[in-house]
Design a protein around this motif. Structure first.
Motif, PDB file in Angstrom:
ATOM      1  N   ARG A  89       0.815  -1.213   0.000  1.00 51.82           N
ATOM      2  CA  ARG A  89       0.000   0.000   0.000  1.00 51.82           C
ATOM      3  C   ARG A  89       0.852   1.268   0.000  1.00 51.82           C
ATOM      4  N   ALA A  90       1.999   1.215   0.637  1.00 47.69           N
ATOM      5  CA  ALA A  90       2.907   2.370   0.606  1.00 47.69           C
ATOM      6  C   ALA A  90       3.446   2.585  -0.802  1.00 47.69           C
ATOM      7  N   LEU A  91       3.823   1.500  -1.461  1.00 49.03           N
ATOM      8  CA  LEU A  91       4.364   1.594  -2.816  1.00 49.03           C
ATOM      9  C   LEU A  91       3.321   2.130  -3.799  1.00 49.03           C
ATOM     10  N   ALA A  92       2.067   1.790  -3.572  1.00 48.69           N
ATOM     11  CA  ALA A  92       1.002   2.198  -4.491  1.00 48.69           C
ATOM     12  C   ALA A  92       0.784   3.705  -4.511  1.00 48.69           C
ATOM     13  N   CYS A  93       1.188   4.389  -3.456  1.00 50.77           N
ATOM     14  CA  CYS A  93       0.967   5.835  -3.383  1.00 50.77           C
ATOM     15  C   CYS A  93       1.701   6.568  -4.493  1.00 50.77           C
TER      16      CYS A  93
ATOM     17  N   PRO B 185       4.537   4.888  -7.023  1.00 52.16           N
ATOM     18  CA  PRO B 185       5.543   3.900  -7.415  1.00 52.16           C
ATOM     19  C   PRO B 185       6.643   4.480  -8.294  1.00 52.16           C
ATOM     20  N   VAL B 186       6.360   5.561  -8.999  1.00 48.41           N
ATOM     21  CA  VAL B 186       7.400   6.172  -9.833  1.00 48.41           C
ATOM     22  C   VAL B 186       8.487   6.787  -8.959  1.00 48.41           C
ATOM     23  N   SER B 187       8.097   7.581  -7.971  1.00 49.09           N
ATOM     24  CA  SER B 187       9.073   8.212  -7.087  1.00 49.09           C
ATOM     25  C   SER B 187       9.790   7.198  -6.200  1.00 49.09           C
ATOM     26  N   ALA B 188       9.155   6.072  -5.919  1.00 50.35           N
ATOM     27  CA  ALA B 188       9.767   5.070  -5.041  1.00 50.35           C
ATOM     28  C   ALA B 188      11.024   4.459  -5.657  1.00 50.35           C
ATOM     29  N   PHE B 189      11.157   4.543  -6.965  1.00 48.95           N
ATOM     30  CA  PHE B 189      12.335   3.986  -7.648  1.00 48.95           C
ATOM     31  C   PHE B 189      13.592   4.681  -7.124  1.00 48.95           C
ATOM     32  N   GLY B 190      14.533   3.877  -6.612  1.00 53.90           N
ATOM     33  CA  GLY B 190      15.768   4.432  -6.060  1.00 53.90           C
ATOM     34  C   GLY B 190      15.606   5.046  -4.686  1.00 53.90           C
ATOM     35  N   GLY B 191      14.549   4.671  -3.973  1.00 58.31           N
ATOM     36  CA  GLY B 191      14.273   5.266  -2.673  1.00 58.31           C
ATOM     37  C   GLY B 191      14.832   4.477  -1.506  1.00 58.31           C
ATOM     38  N   ILE B 192      14.453   4.915  -0.325  1.00 59.17           N
ATOM     39  CA  ILE B 192      14.834   4.289   0.940  1.00 59.17           C
ATOM     40  C   ILE B 192      13.596   3.641   1.528  1.00 59.17           C
TER      41      ILE B 192
ATOM     42  N   GLN C 257       9.295  -9.042  -2.225  1.00 60.37           N
ATOM     43  CA  GLN C 257       8.694  -7.955  -3.003  1.00 60.37           C
ATOM     44  C   GLN C 257       9.637  -6.753  -3.100  1.00 60.37           C
ATOM     45  N   ILE C 258      10.319  -6.446  -2.018  1.00 61.32           N
ATOM     46  CA  ILE C 258      11.274  -5.332  -2.027  1.00 61.32           C
ATOM     47  C   ILE C 258      12.381  -5.594  -3.039  1.00 61.32           C
ATOM     48  N   ALA C 259      12.792  -6.844  -3.135  1.00 61.16           N
ATOM     49  CA  ALA C 259      13.886  -7.197  -4.049  1.00 61.16           C
ATOM     50  C   ALA C 259      13.511  -6.942  -5.515  1.00 61.16           C
ATOM     51  N   LYS C 260      12.220  -6.802  -5.797  1.00 58.99           N
ATOM     52  CA  LYS C 260      11.792  -6.538  -7.172  1.00 58.99           C
ATOM     53  C   LYS C 260      11.929  -5.070  -7.562  1.00 58.99           C
ATOM     54  N   LEU C 261      12.109  -4.209  -6.543  1.00 53.64           N
ATOM     55  CA  LEU C 261      12.203  -2.769  -6.784  1.00 53.64           C
ATOM     56  C   LEU C 261      13.654  -2.331  -6.661  1.00 53.64           C
ATOM     57  N   PHE C 262      14.093  -1.406  -7.495  1.00 49.81           N
ATOM     58  CA  PHE C 262      15.410  -0.820  -7.295  1.00 49.81           C
ATOM     59  C   PHE C 262      15.318   0.164  -6.129  1.00 49.81           C
ATOM     60  N   ALA C 263      15.966  -0.184  -5.036  1.00 50.53           N
ATOM     61  CA  ALA C 263      16.007   0.681  -3.860  1.00 50.53           C
ATOM     62  C   ALA C 263      17.467   0.896  -3.460  1.00 50.53           C
ATOM     63  N   GLU C 264      17.727   1.993  -2.806  1.00 49.87           N
ATOM     64  CA  GLU C 264      19.085   2.295  -2.359  1.00 49.87           C
ATOM     65  C   GLU C 264      19.397   1.650  -1.015  1.00 49.87           C
ATOM     66  N   VAL C 265      18.441   1.745  -0.067  1.00 48.83           N
ATOM     67  CA  VAL C 265      18.678   1.275   1.305  1.00 48.83           C
ATOM     68  C   VAL C 265      17.404   0.653   1.851  1.00 48.83           C
TER      69      VAL C 265
ATOM     70  N   ALA D 296      18.367 -13.694   2.889  1.00 54.49           N
ATOM     71  CA  ALA D 296      18.742 -14.441   1.687  1.00 54.49           C
ATOM     72  C   ALA D 296      18.147 -13.799   0.434  1.00 54.49           C
ATOM     73  N   PHE D 297      16.893 -13.357   0.509  1.00 55.69           N
ATOM     74  CA  PHE D 297      16.274 -12.680  -0.639  1.00 55.69           C
ATOM     75  C   PHE D 297      17.022 -11.402  -0.986  1.00 55.69           C
ATOM     76  N   LEU D 298      17.335 -10.603   0.027  1.00 57.22           N
ATOM     77  CA  LEU D 298      17.986  -9.320  -0.229  1.00 57.22           C
ATOM     78  C   LEU D 298      19.428  -9.496  -0.688  1.00 57.22           C
ATOM     79  N   ALA D 299      20.036 -10.602  -0.313  1.00 53.93           N
ATOM     80  CA  ALA D 299      21.421 -10.856  -0.720  1.00 53.93           C
ATOM     81  C   ALA D 299      21.562 -10.982  -2.224  1.00 53.93           C
ATOM     82  N   THR D 300      20.447 -11.255  -2.911  1.00 53.99           N
ATOM     83  CA  THR D 300      20.512 -11.331  -4.377  1.00 53.99           C
ATOM     84  C   THR D 300      20.692  -9.949  -5.005  1.00 53.99           C
ATOM     85  N   LYS D 301      20.435  -8.912  -4.218  1.00 53.74           N
ATOM     86  CA  LYS D 301      20.623  -7.524  -4.670  1.00 53.74           C
ATOM     87  C   LYS D 301      21.899  -6.999  -4.011  1.00 53.74           C
ATOM     88  N   LYS D 302      23.036  -7.322  -4.595  1.00 52.90           N
ATOM     89  CA  LYS D 302      24.315  -7.106  -3.919  1.00 52.90           C
ATOM     90  C   LYS D 302      24.628  -5.648  -3.638  1.00 52.90           C
ATOM     91  N   ASN D 303      24.109  -4.747  -4.460  1.00 48.42           N
ATOM     92  CA  ASN D 303      24.379  -3.323  -4.241  1.00 48.42           C
ATOM     93  C   ASN D 303      23.424  -2.667  -3.252  1.00 48.42           C
TER      94      ASN D 303
END
Length: 527
Positions: free
Chosen positions: A297-301, A303-310, A324-332, A344-351
């Motif tokens: 529900r937070a992402l739905a508000c 989703p464009v601005s959420a790209f690269g967010g915290i 689900q978080i791992a599907k989005l490009f996030a910084e932190v 383990a899921f987040l470890a697939t997003k090494k950066n």
């Protein structure tokens, strides 16, 4: 006259933190350095088979007053402060049998840690070091001839100097140590003065001091042409300063600033909550039955601005939400904890940077906020103001329903963390539109509605999320136009501080549109 290479023949060691003490003592003893020491340090060295002379034997004067007086003696301070190139100093040394001391190794009583543990007043006072700072400051002043080490992390470099220079230290090294020593005593005194002012209820004493310890030199500041660093104060408030970074790239200046904003925001909520932050402003916040519900529900508000967010949360991160978080490009991602499957899921997003704090900050806890301005600092208390239902004053003909009240309080709590002029639309415990940082409040109302309509269109919905929502304003509506823009967006209820010269006009506009409106009597400007 400064001398480059100075041999170390005699050292005084008095440390509270005994990390690395024995290895240092053995290395100095192997070079024939005469070691003076006190109390627990002397015992630890002696127990390790290292030759050591108690300070009381060196001075011929016993320790007294429960150890308060031991190193405060001319035979110690004369040996440290004497300039070896001044005949009057060397003559005094000879006349009074004062041997030179070439190395001072001191770390201080753990005052900051004692305060952090919540110790009582007398215990804190007893953990104020007196002799240690005196030794450190004396040695730092006379760094032409004396090396002073205040941090166990510098032992290796000290020993490296002795190895490279046949038992001697260089002037450049001694000056570096002296600068570090004064920084340490300065931050120590700052911690004491701020604690003492707090004990006396002096929120703003005549002299306000700050101290910090370098945690990280950053790649750059807000922009590549700016340099930056992260300092910690010793405050144990859970957040970026206490977090463990599990993975990901080095945190940047902007990452740290935005992550702090996100974690402080999400700490406001008792139910599972997610906050997604971009440039220190929320682009989506929601409570839910669980984290996955809140995240969706937070992402739905927006989703464009959420790209690269915290992304911040107030519960242990679980696998379903992490997936689900791992599907989005996030910084932190920052959370109090995460289970193994989530890691383990987040470890697939090494950066992706993942921070775990261990617990949540208390949003009601007092504290100081400091901002630099030309020639000084602006200092204020942290905005820990909170509004409950009992604080609300209904000012319109229609009172809000229970569901509207819940959303109004939610929206106002989010608005506290949005840059002013702040407008927050919310429905069912989730933001559906946010307008931040505009010069005009009506523009914030319009932008939030416009972004909500765009998000709805992108999601294939027939109407914007603002239809049937409530709206929160961080400060009063100076004119009715901002409220009317919200009404046009479909809101049914309004929360605002009140206090405008045109309150009556704004209330009349709300009544004309059939809106319920409550005043809080508290505003939340955030600049």
């Amino acid at each position: 006259m400064s001398i480059d290479l100075v041999p170390i023949r005699r050292a005084i060691i008095s440390v509270s933190d005994k990390t690395g003490l024995i290895d240092l003592g053995k290395a100095l003893a192997a070079r024939g350095v005469h070691i003076l020491s006190t109390g627990g340090s002397a015992k630890a060295l002696a127990d390790a088979g290292i030759a050591v002379t108690e300070v009381s034997d060196h001075t011929g004067f016993p320790e007294m007053m429960d150890g308060r007086v031991k190193t405060l003696h001319p035979k110690i301070h004369g040996g440290i402060l004497a300039r070896r190139d001044f005949p009057t100093h060397t003559d005094a040394m000879s006349a009074h049998d004062i041997p030179g001391i070439d190395l001072v190794v001191v770390n201080l009583y753990p005052f900051e840690a004692t305060v952090a543990k919540g110790a009582d007043f007398e215990t804190c006072i007893e953990n104020i070091d007196i002799g240690g700072p005196s030794l450190i400051r004396g040695a730092a002043k006379n760094h032409d001839f004396v090396a002073v080490v205040t941090d166990a992390s510098d032992y290796a470099e000290l020993l490296g100097q002795l190895e490279a220079n046949d038992g001697q230290t260089t002037l450049a090294f001694r000056r570096t140590l002296a600068a570090k020593a004064y920084a340490r005593t300065g931050s120590y005194d700052a911690a004491i003065s701020r604690w003492f002012a707090g004990q006396l209820g002096q929120e703003y004493p005549q002299r306000l001091t700050f101290g910090g310890e370098l945690r990280q030199t950053l790649r750059y500041g807000e922009n590549p042409h700016q340099s930056a660093a992260f300092y910690t104060t010793g405050d144990k408030r859970p957040g970026i300063a206490t977090a463990t970074q599990l993975q990901g790239k080095e945190l940047s200046y902007n990452n740290l600033n935005d992550t702090d904003a996100a974690f402080e925001l999400v700490s406001e909520f008792d139910r599972p909550a997610i906050a997604i932050i971009k440039h220190a402003n929320p682009c989506g916040v929601a409570e839910g039955d669980n984290l996955l519900d809140a995240y969706t529900r937070a992402l739905a508000c927006d989703p464009v601005s959420a790209f690269g967010g915290i992304i911040a949360m107030n519960r242990t991160l679980d696998a379903a939400t992490a997936e689900q978080i791992a599907k989005l490009f996030a910084e932190v991602v920052i959370a109090p904890d995460a289970d193994d499957a989530a890691k383990a899921f987040l470890a697939t997003k090494k950066n992706l940077r993942v921070l775990l704090t261990g617990s949540m900050p208390n949003p009601a806890e007092p504290g100081l906020f400091v901002k630099s301005v030309s020639g000084g600092y602006l200092v204020q208390t942290r905005d820990n103001g909170r509004i409950a239902q009992a604080d609300l004053k209904v000012v319109t003909k229609r009172a809000p329903s229970e569901a509207e009240l819940a959303d109004l309080l939610f929206a106002f709590r989010v608005g506290k963390h949005v840059k002013s002029n702040a407008i927050v639309y919310a429905k069912a415990g989730a933001t559906v539109g946010i307008g931040a940082g505009q010069m005009s409040r009506v523009d914030s109302s319009r932008i939030a509605a416009w972004k909500s309509a765009d998000a709805a269109k992108a999601a294939g919905l027939e109407e914007a999320g603002t239809k049937g929502s409530v709206v929160a304003s961080d400060a009063f509506f100076p004119f009715a136009d901002g409220l009317l823009a919200a009404a046009d967006a479909g809101v049914t209820a309004v929360i605002q501080p009140g206090g405008s010269m045109r309150d009556a006009e704004v209330i009349a506009a709300a009544d004309e549109r059939g809106l319920a409106m409550v005043f809080t009597g508290m505003r939340h400007f955030r600049h």
